[in-house]
Structures are given as structure tokens and as C-alpha cells.
Design a protein around this motif. Structure first.
Motif, PDB file in Angstrom:
ATOM      1  N   VAL A  55       0.919  -1.201  -0.465  1.00  0.00           N
ATOM      2  CA  VAL A  55       0.111   0.184  -0.021  1.00  0.00           C
ATOM      3  C   VAL A  55       0.601   1.533   0.182  1.00  0.00           C
ATOM      4  O   VAL A  55       1.897   1.850   1.537  1.00  0.00           O
ATOM      5  CB  VAL A  55      -0.620   0.185   1.152  1.00  0.00           C
ATOM      6  N   PHE A  56       0.197   1.656  -1.310  1.00  0.00           N
ATOM      7  CA  PHE A  56       1.423   3.533  -1.524  1.00  0.00           C
ATOM      8  C   PHE A  56       0.387   4.444  -0.962  1.00  0.00           C
ATOM      9  O   PHE A  56      -0.742   4.552  -1.290  1.00  0.00           O
ATOM     10  CB  PHE A  56       2.017   3.617  -2.242  1.00  0.00           C
ATOM     11  N   HIS A  57       0.839   5.084   0.573  1.00  0.00           N
ATOM     12  CA  HIS A  57      -0.159   5.554   1.450  1.00  0.00           C
ATOM     13  C   HIS A  57      -0.166   7.174   0.593  1.00  0.00           C
ATOM     14  O   HIS A  57       1.301   8.126  -0.384  1.00  0.00           O
ATOM     15  CB  HIS A  57       0.035   6.449   2.180  1.00  0.00           C
ATOM     16  N   GLY A  58      -0.845   7.930  -0.463  1.00  0.00           N
ATOM     17  CA  GLY A  58      -0.697   9.054  -0.759  1.00  0.00           C
ATOM     18  C   GLY A  58      -0.373   9.361  -2.372  1.00  0.00           C
ATOM     19  O   GLY A  58       0.359   9.919  -3.118  1.00  0.00           O
ATOM     20  N   ALA A  59       0.038   7.960  -3.200  1.00  0.00           N
ATOM     21  CA  ALA A  59       0.375   7.425  -4.208  1.00  0.00           C
ATOM     22  C   ALA A  59      -1.098   7.876  -5.361  1.00  0.00           C
ATOM     23  O   ALA A  59      -2.200   7.301  -4.830  1.00  0.00           O
ATOM     24  CB  ALA A  59       0.995   6.730  -4.174  1.00  0.00           C
ATOM     25  N   ARG A  60      -0.429   8.541  -6.409  1.00  0.00           N
ATOM     26  CA  ARG A  60      -1.475   8.266  -7.843  1.00  0.00           C
ATOM     27  C   ARG A  60      -0.266   7.818  -8.841  1.00  0.00           C
ATOM     28  O   ARG A  60       0.418   8.147  -9.045  1.00  0.00           O
ATOM     29  CB  ARG A  60      -2.236  10.162  -7.401  1.00  0.00           C
ATOM     30  N   MET A  61      -1.146   6.605  -9.237  1.00  0.00           N
ATOM     31  CA  MET A  61      -0.662   6.310 -10.829  1.00  0.00           C
ATOM     32  C   MET A  61      -1.451   4.881 -10.923  1.00  0.00           C
ATOM     33  O   MET A  61      -2.776   4.805 -10.416  1.00  0.00           O
ATOM     34  CB  MET A  61       0.632   5.480 -10.122  1.00  0.00           C
ATOM     35  N   PRO A  62      -1.653   5.702 -12.330  1.00  0.00           N
ATOM     36  CA  PRO A  62      -2.372   4.603 -13.308  1.00  0.00           C
ATOM     37  C   PRO A  62      -1.950   2.860 -13.254  1.00  0.00           C
ATOM     38  O   PRO A  62      -0.841   2.666 -12.895  1.00  0.00           O
ATOM     39  CB  PRO A  62      -1.898   4.534 -15.284  1.00  0.00           C
ATOM     40  N   ALA A  63      -3.027   2.242 -12.733  1.00  0.00           N
ATOM     41  CA  ALA A  63      -2.822   0.561 -12.530  1.00  0.00           C
ATOM     42  C   ALA A  63      -1.706   0.035 -13.609  1.00  0.00           C
ATOM     43  O   ALA A  63      -0.845  -0.676 -13.652  1.00  0.00           O
ATOM     44  CB  ALA A  63      -3.976  -0.238 -12.215  1.00  0.00           C
ATOM     45  N   ASP A  64      -2.282   0.169 -14.865  1.00  0.00           N
ATOM     46  CA  ASP A  64      -1.661  -0.283 -15.828  1.00  0.00           C
ATOM     47  C   ASP A  64       0.080  -0.032 -16.037  1.00  0.00           C
ATOM     48  O   ASP A  64       0.967  -0.871 -15.781  1.00  0.00           O
ATOM     49  CB  ASP A  64      -2.064  -0.047 -17.410  1.00  0.00           C
ATOM     50  N   GLY A  65      -0.016   1.392 -15.384  1.00  0.00           N
ATOM     51  CA  GLY A  65       1.503   1.907 -15.552  1.00  0.00           C
ATOM     52  C   GLY A  65       2.345   0.998 -14.336  1.00  0.00           C
ATOM     53  O   GLY A  65       3.212   1.060 -14.930  1.00  0.00           O
ATOM     54  N   PHE A  66       1.615   0.424 -13.666  1.00  0.00           N
ATOM     55  CA  PHE A  66       2.234   0.275 -12.065  1.00  0.00           C
ATOM     56  C   PHE A  66       2.696  -1.216 -13.122  1.00  0.00           C
ATOM     57  O   PHE A  66       3.595  -1.251 -13.173  1.00  0.00           O
ATOM     58  CB  PHE A  66       2.091   0.588 -11.085  1.00  0.00           C
ATOM     59  N   GLN A  67       1.805  -1.583 -13.774  1.00  0.00           N
ATOM     60  CA  GLN A  67       2.373  -3.005 -14.145  1.00  0.00           C
ATOM     61  C   GLN A  67       3.093  -3.131 -15.486  1.00  0.00           C
ATOM     62  O   GLN A  67       4.120  -4.036 -15.476  1.00  0.00           O
ATOM     63  CB  GLN A  67       1.270  -3.705 -14.710  1.00  0.00           C
ATOM     64  N   GLN A  68       3.361  -2.205 -16.244  1.00  0.00           N
ATOM     65  CA  GLN A  68       3.829  -2.117 -17.288  1.00  0.00           C
ATOM     66  C   GLN A  68       5.435  -1.929 -16.873  1.00  0.00           C
ATOM     67  O   GLN A  68       6.450  -2.395 -16.879  1.00  0.00           O
ATOM     68  CB  GLN A  68       4.019  -1.226 -17.907  1.00  0.00           C
ATOM     69  N   ARG A  69       5.732  -0.938 -15.841  1.00  0.00           N
ATOM     70  CA  ARG A  69       7.424  -0.857 -14.839  1.00  0.00           C
ATOM     71  C   ARG A  69       7.422  -2.446 -14.020  1.00  0.00           C
ATOM     72  O   ARG A  69       8.739  -2.266 -14.536  1.00  0.00           O
ATOM     73  CB  ARG A  69       6.816   0.493 -13.826  1.00  0.00           C
ATOM     74  N   LEU A  70       6.359  -2.761 -13.457  1.00  0.00           N
ATOM     75  CA  LEU A  70       6.777  -3.794 -13.050  1.00  0.00           C
ATOM     76  C   LEU A  70       7.480  -4.622 -14.274  1.00  0.00           C
ATOM     77  O   LEU A  70       8.183  -6.088 -13.855  1.00  0.00           O
ATOM     78  CB  LEU A  70       5.417  -4.674 -11.806  1.00  0.00           C
TER      79      LEU A  70
END
Length: 190
Positions: A72-87
Motif C-alpha cells: 500500500v503506497f499511501h498518498g500515491a497516485r499512479m495508473p494501475a496499468d502503468g505500475f504493471q508495465q514498470r513491473l
């Protein structure tokens, strides 16, 4: 403030849970059950990030065959797909022949999510294959990532277990009508 609580794990993660036991959770919360036969092997908070790792009761986070990792990243805003692509890019850099496939994405309970499968045919660090499914959710107060991993090629039963678990991972928010949080009782582990 976002509260990180597993619906069935409150007392296990937070010793002061008796103060909230048998009451409704407040604010935005991640709802996730402890898989049957699993235990919390590790829990940490580093700045605004909280992480828990759950493993089968007879395994450890150092020596595991199956693991559920929640961040859980408190205060973070990022696209769900963007995180997956970086992963996926990170995995490709660390594991020759790695691949990732988007399985599903969309809106669930008013929150955007993405579900991907990531495969490392042979992890150079462990000498084993690693397969995992990852669900990311864009909350209003935090960003959530839940991964269900295997250090072997998963069977059909393993796949079903992982996907069923991730399908049940949800967000509730006591501040938004229709997204009420459930009452929570102290956790009971096997």
C-alpha cells in the motif's frame, strides 16, 4: 488518512485492533483475506509504504513456494496499468525470457484496476521459475498492489487459487455512499 487493514487480519497486523474490533472500518481500506493455511510472514512500513508477505503456515519468507505480497503506497497516485508495465520492465531486466500479459483491466467498485500475469522462466537469484499474478488498484487515498506468486510452474489448481484470491481483493470507503466498509472482528488464524 488511509487505513491499511485486511478485513480478516486486523488483529494480526495491528496489535491495538481491539479498539476497532467489531466496528466498521473508517476511510478507505483494502479488503483482503488471509488465504487458508497461510500466515503473515513479514510486515513492514517504510515511509508511506506498507507491505505484508503471507506464506503457507509451514514456510517462511526466506524459503517459500507460494507467497502473497501486498503493498500500500499511501498518498500515491499512479495508473494501475502503468505500475504493471514498470513491473514487467523490471522483471524483464532481472530475468532472461521474462514476459507479462495483461489479463484484465477496468473499473471495480468505482476504482480502476489492472490484473496481469508475470512469468520468470528461471530466476537467476533462486534457480527456480517464478510465476505471479498481480492486481493493482488506484484508490483515492493510496495505490494498492497485491501479488500471488509461485516458485514453480503453477498447476491449474494454483492458478484458480491465485485468481480467486485476487478477484476477492477490494477497496471500501466509509466516506462514499454505496462503498461502505464491513464490520471487522479480530482475526482468527488456523
Amino acid at each position: 488518512m488511509t487505513h491499511f487493514r485486511f478485513a480478516l487480519l486486523v488483529s494480526a497486523l495491528f496489535p491495538a485492533a481491539s479498539a476497532i474490533a467489531d466496528s466498521a472500518m473508517q476511510g478507505e481500506n483494502l479488503l483482503q483475506a488471509l488465504p487458508h493455511g497461510y500466515k503473515i510472514g513479514y510486515h513492514t512500513r517504510q515511509g508511506q509504504m506498507r507491505m505484508s508477505e503471507m506464506v503457507p503456515s509451514d514456510e517462511s519468507v526466506e524459503r517459500w513456494t507460494r507467497m502473497v505480497t501486498t503493498q500500500v503506497f499511501h498518498g500515491a497516485r499512479m495508473p494501475a496499468d502503468g505500475f504493471q508495465q514498470r513491473l514487467a520492465a523490471s522483471l524483464a531486466g532481472a530475468c532472461p525470457g521474462a514476459n507479462a500479459v495483461k489479463i484484465d483491466a477496468g473499473e471495480e467498485d468505482g476504482y480502476m484496476y489492472a490484473l496481469w500475469q508475470h512469468v520468470c522462466p528461471l530466476n537467476p537469484a533462486t534457480g527456480t521459475p517464478e510465476h505471479f499474478w498481480s492486481k493493482t488498484i488506484e484508490g483515492n487515498d493510496a495505490f494498492y498492489s497485491v501479488q500471488f506468486a509461485f516458485r514453480h510452474v503453477p498447476s491449474e489448481r494454483d492458478t484458480h487459487l491465485a485468481l480467486r484470491h485476487l478477484a476477492e481483493v477490494r477497496i471500501c470507503d466509509s466516506r462514499i455512499p454505496g462503498r461502505d466498509c464491513p464490520n471487522v472482528s479480530p482475526a482468527h488464524q488456523d
